[in-house]
Write a protein that holds these residues in place. Sequence first.
Motif, PDB file in Angstrom:
ATOM      1  N   GLY A 184       0.520  -1.025  -0.091  1.00  0.00           N
ATOM      2  CA  GLY A 184       0.016   0.111   0.045  1.00  0.00           C
ATOM      3  C   GLY A 184       0.497   1.349   0.117  1.00  0.00           C
ATOM      4  O   GLY A 184       0.484   2.155  -0.639  1.00  0.00           O
ATOM      5  N   TYR A 185       1.854   1.249   0.667  1.00  0.00           N
ATOM      6  CA  TYR A 185       2.828   2.476   0.560  1.00  0.00           C
ATOM      7  C   TYR A 185       3.813   2.151   0.153  1.00  0.00           C
ATOM      8  O   TYR A 185       4.216   3.776  -0.783  1.00  0.00           O
ATOM      9  CB  TYR A 185       3.411   2.067   2.128  1.00  0.00           C
ATOM     10  CG  TYR A 185       4.498   3.562   2.642  1.00  0.00           C
ATOM     11  CD1 TYR A 185       4.084   4.707   2.665  1.00  0.00           C
ATOM     12  CD2 TYR A 185       5.551   3.855   2.214  1.00  0.00           C
ATOM     13  CE1 TYR A 185       4.478   5.857   3.019  1.00  0.00           C
ATOM     14  CE2 TYR A 185       6.583   4.572   2.900  1.00  0.00           C
ATOM     15  CZ  TYR A 185       5.684   5.753   2.921  1.00  0.00           C
ATOM     16  OH  TYR A 185       6.406   7.059   3.332  1.00  0.00           O
ATOM     17  N   TYR A 186       5.148   1.015  -0.166  1.00  0.00           N
ATOM     18  CA  TYR A 186       5.710   1.694  -1.416  1.00  0.00           C
ATOM     19  C   TYR A 186       5.924   1.264  -2.540  1.00  0.00           C
ATOM     20  O   TYR A 186       5.994   1.508  -3.610  1.00  0.00           O
ATOM     21  CB  TYR A 186       6.991   0.102  -0.923  1.00  0.00           C
ATOM     22  CG  TYR A 186       7.595   0.673   0.542  1.00  0.00           C
ATOM     23  CD1 TYR A 186       8.383   1.979   0.412  1.00  0.00           C
ATOM     24  CD2 TYR A 186       7.101  -0.048   1.013  1.00  0.00           C
ATOM     25  CE1 TYR A 186       9.278   2.586   1.707  1.00  0.00           C
ATOM     26  CE2 TYR A 186       8.582   0.280   2.791  1.00  0.00           C
ATOM     27  CZ  TYR A 186       9.280   1.051   2.183  1.00  0.00           C
ATOM     28  OH  TYR A 186       9.773   1.531   4.088  1.00  0.00           O
ATOM     29  N   ARG A 187       4.613   0.317  -2.579  1.00  0.00           N
ATOM     30  CA  ARG A 187       4.583   0.587  -4.292  1.00  0.00           C
ATOM     31  C   ARG A 187       2.711   0.897  -4.734  1.00  0.00           C
ATOM     32  O   ARG A 187       2.953   0.245  -6.135  1.00  0.00           O
ATOM     33  CB  ARG A 187       3.750  -1.380  -4.482  1.00  0.00           C
ATOM     34  CG  ARG A 187       5.140  -1.827  -4.527  1.00  0.00           C
ATOM     35  CD  ARG A 187       4.963  -4.223  -4.404  1.00  0.00           C
ATOM     36  NE  ARG A 187       6.028  -4.303  -3.663  1.00  0.00           N
ATOM     37  CZ  ARG A 187       6.090  -5.647  -4.110  1.00  0.00           C
ATOM     38  NH1 ARG A 187       4.886  -6.856  -4.837  1.00  0.00           N
ATOM     39  NH2 ARG A 187       7.141  -6.359  -3.905  1.00  0.00           N
ATOM     40  N   TYR A 188       2.040   1.573  -4.358  1.00  0.00           N
ATOM     41  CA  TYR A 188       0.980   2.260  -4.295  1.00  0.00           C
ATOM     42  C   TYR A 188      -0.170   1.320  -4.569  1.00  0.00           C
ATOM     43  O   TYR A 188      -0.545   1.679  -5.806  1.00  0.00           O
ATOM     44  CB  TYR A 188       1.200   3.887  -5.326  1.00  0.00           C
ATOM     45  CG  TYR A 188       2.263   4.873  -4.474  1.00  0.00           C
ATOM     46  CD1 TYR A 188       2.007   5.088  -3.607  1.00  0.00           C
ATOM     47  CD2 TYR A 188       2.899   4.161  -4.947  1.00  0.00           C
ATOM     48  CE1 TYR A 188       2.603   5.754  -3.223  1.00  0.00           C
ATOM     49  CE2 TYR A 188       4.168   5.454  -4.744  1.00  0.00           C
ATOM     50  CZ  TYR A 188       4.692   6.428  -4.046  1.00  0.00           C
ATOM     51  OH  TYR A 188       4.979   7.084  -3.395  1.00  0.00           O
ATOM     52  N   GLU A 189      -0.411  -0.071  -4.259  1.00  0.00           N
ATOM     53  CA  GLU A 189      -1.399  -0.669  -4.299  1.00  0.00           C
ATOM     54  C   GLU A 189      -2.494  -0.662  -3.691  1.00  0.00           C
ATOM     55  O   GLU A 189      -2.376  -1.839  -2.827  1.00  0.00           O
ATOM     56  CB  GLU A 189      -0.917  -1.927  -4.351  1.00  0.00           C
ATOM     57  CG  GLU A 189      -0.024  -2.100  -5.777  1.00  0.00           C
ATOM     58  CD  GLU A 189       0.272  -3.879  -5.405  1.00  0.00           C
ATOM     59  OE1 GLU A 189       0.272  -4.523  -5.077  1.00  0.00           O
ATOM     60  OE2 GLU A 189       1.651  -4.335  -7.142  1.00  0.00           O
ATOM     61  N   ASP A 190      -2.994   0.461  -3.592  1.00  0.00           N
ATOM     62  CA  ASP A 190      -4.531   0.848  -2.977  1.00  0.00           C
ATOM     63  C   ASP A 190      -5.095  -0.130  -2.647  1.00  0.00           C
ATOM     64  O   ASP A 190      -5.169  -0.417  -1.813  1.00  0.00           O
ATOM     65  CB  ASP A 190      -5.474   2.455  -3.261  1.00  0.00           C
ATOM     66  CG  ASP A 190      -3.872   3.342  -3.079  1.00  0.00           C
ATOM     67  OD1 ASP A 190      -3.211   3.469  -2.392  1.00  0.00           O
ATOM     68  OD2 ASP A 190      -4.621   4.102  -3.802  1.00  0.00           O
ATOM     69  N   ASP A 191      -5.605  -1.669  -3.590  1.00  0.00           N
ATOM     70  CA  ASP A 191      -6.857  -2.286  -3.497  1.00  0.00           C
ATOM     71  C   ASP A 191      -5.925  -3.159  -2.601  1.00  0.00           C
ATOM     72  O   ASP A 191      -6.902  -4.293  -1.659  1.00  0.00           O
ATOM     73  CB  ASP A 191      -6.929  -3.456  -4.864  1.00  0.00           C
ATOM     74  CG  ASP A 191      -5.341  -3.344  -5.464  1.00  0.00           C
ATOM     75  OD1 ASP A 191      -4.429  -2.590  -5.115  1.00  0.00           O
ATOM     76  OD2 ASP A 191      -5.887  -3.931  -6.674  1.00  0.00           O
ATOM     77  N   ILE A 192      -5.098  -3.734  -2.220  1.00  0.00           N
ATOM     78  CA  ILE A 192      -4.237  -4.665  -0.903  1.00  0.00           C
ATOM     79  C   ILE A 192      -4.713  -3.797   0.290  1.00  0.00           C
ATOM     80  O   ILE A 192      -4.086  -4.514   1.285  1.00  0.00           O
ATOM     81  CB  ILE A 192      -2.808  -4.802  -1.748  1.00  0.00           C
ATOM     82  CG1 ILE A 192      -2.422  -5.475  -2.866  1.00  0.00           C
ATOM     83  CG2 ILE A 192      -2.160  -5.634  -0.835  1.00  0.00           C
ATOM     84  CD1 ILE A 192      -2.612  -6.538  -3.000  1.00  0.00           C
ATOM     85  N   MET A 193      -3.840  -2.803   0.146  1.00  0.00           N
ATOM     86  CA  MET A 193      -4.396  -1.705   1.290  1.00  0.00           C
ATOM     87  C   MET A 193      -5.474  -1.613   1.583  1.00  0.00           C
ATOM     88  O   MET A 193      -6.119  -2.414   2.834  1.00  0.00           O
ATOM     89  CB  MET A 193      -4.132  -0.181   1.357  1.00  0.00           C
ATOM     90  CG  MET A 193      -4.180   0.263   2.221  1.00  0.00           C
ATOM     91  SD  MET A 193      -3.271   0.132   4.211  1.00  0.00           S
ATOM     92  CE  MET A 193      -1.674   1.059   3.306  1.00  0.00           C
ATOM     93  N   PHE A 194      -6.974  -1.458   0.909  1.00  0.00           N
ATOM     94  CA  PHE A 194      -8.175  -1.437   1.394  1.00  0.00           C
ATOM     95  C   PHE A 194      -8.976  -3.141   1.720  1.00  0.00           C
ATOM     96  O   PHE A 194      -9.079  -3.107   1.859  1.00  0.00           O
ATOM     97  CB  PHE A 194      -8.912  -1.209   0.651  1.00  0.00           C
ATOM     98  CG  PHE A 194      -8.983   0.192  -0.076  1.00  0.00           C
ATOM     99  CD1 PHE A 194      -8.219   0.822   0.643  1.00  0.00           C
ATOM    100  CD2 PHE A 194      -9.005   1.245  -1.282  1.00  0.00           C
ATOM    101  CE1 PHE A 194      -8.101   2.932   0.682  1.00  0.00           C
ATOM    102  CE2 PHE A 194      -8.280   2.111  -1.689  1.00  0.00           C
ATOM    103  CZ  PHE A 194      -8.964   2.952  -0.498  1.00  0.00           C
ATOM    104  N   ALA A 195      -8.057  -3.744   0.950  1.00  0.00           N
ATOM    105  CA  ALA A 195      -8.744  -5.511   0.775  1.00  0.00           C
ATOM    106  C   ALA A 195      -7.605  -5.678   3.121  1.00  0.00           C
ATOM    107  O   ALA A 195      -8.660  -6.404   3.432  1.00  0.00           O
ATOM    108  CB  ALA A 195      -7.834  -6.383   0.308  1.00  0.00           C
ATOM    109  N   THR A 196      -6.735  -5.164   2.824  1.00  0.00           N
ATOM    110  CA  THR A 196      -6.831  -5.393   4.063  1.00  0.00           C
ATOM    111  C   THR A 196      -7.240  -5.073   5.752  1.00  0.00           C
ATOM    112  O   THR A 196      -7.438  -5.532   6.472  1.00  0.00           O
ATOM    113  CB  THR A 196      -5.374  -5.370   4.922  1.00  0.00           C
ATOM    114  OG1 THR A 196      -4.822  -4.361   4.012  1.00  0.00           O
ATOM    115  CG2 THR A 196      -4.371  -5.645   4.292  1.00  0.00           C
ATOM    116  N   VAL A 197      -7.365  -4.040   5.561  1.00  0.00           N
ATOM    117  CA  VAL A 197      -8.284  -2.691   6.286  1.00  0.00           C
ATOM    118  C   VAL A 197      -9.601  -3.496   6.272  1.00  0.00           C
ATOM    119  O   VAL A 197     -10.381  -3.821   7.697  1.00  0.00           O
ATOM    120  CB  VAL A 197      -8.992  -0.836   5.685  1.00  0.00           C
ATOM    121  CG1 VAL A 197      -9.832  -0.379   5.992  1.00  0.00           C
ATOM    122  CG2 VAL A 197      -7.199  -0.726   5.636  1.00  0.00           C
TER     123      VAL A 197
END
Length: 224
Positions: A184-197
């Motif tokens: 989410g932070y280094y690769r800017y893959e927001d979908d992974i971030m949202f999935a973990t959230v």
Amino acid sequence: MNLSKWIELYPELVDAFGQTFLMLGISLSSALVFGIPLGFLIYLTDKKLFIPNRFFHAVLGVLANLIRSIPFVILLVALIPLTQSLVGTTIGPLAASVPLSVAAIPFLARLVETSLREIPEGVLEAAVSTGAKLSLIIREVLIPEALPGIYSAITVTTISLLGYSAMAGIVGGGGIGDLAIRFGYYRYEDDIMFATVFVLIALVQTFQWIGDKTRKKSDKRVSH
């Protein structure tokens, strides 16, 4: 992100959540084994009806407050020498479990103490007046009366530890926090971030539901 990418990342997702549950399991177990008795000791040494000891109570209280006053991220770094000596490494979920356990024990202890203080004085005085031993009073009066509050304390501690375990990813602890930072932070893959959230929210809701159901079942004041 397309389906093939999700399939490719599936092992990492499973591994991350496995590490998180490992950290949660170890630290929560430590809190249950040491935090609950510590909460009882802090309470009992402050009550004239039981085993008053101002010095012992003050020492336990100061230690509990000292650890609780340190932000968890700072505690992670401050306990690196202890972590190294106990598990032989400072990275990974097992290493992160050390500061998580240290943070969880006084946190749960204070919540347990609060639950015990909510017991009416009349109930305590009646129990002591019977001449029963302290061990019997603890088993037959204090624990049953404080049990709903203790279950709530365990629920709050579990949810807090879930959040702390995510912070452990900042210093190489692994788990969900590490996954969110890397993607989410280094690769800017927001979908992974949202999935973990989303999964974290689901876990918190599940823990809270289980905790509430358990508390209600243990509460003698609630008709089942």
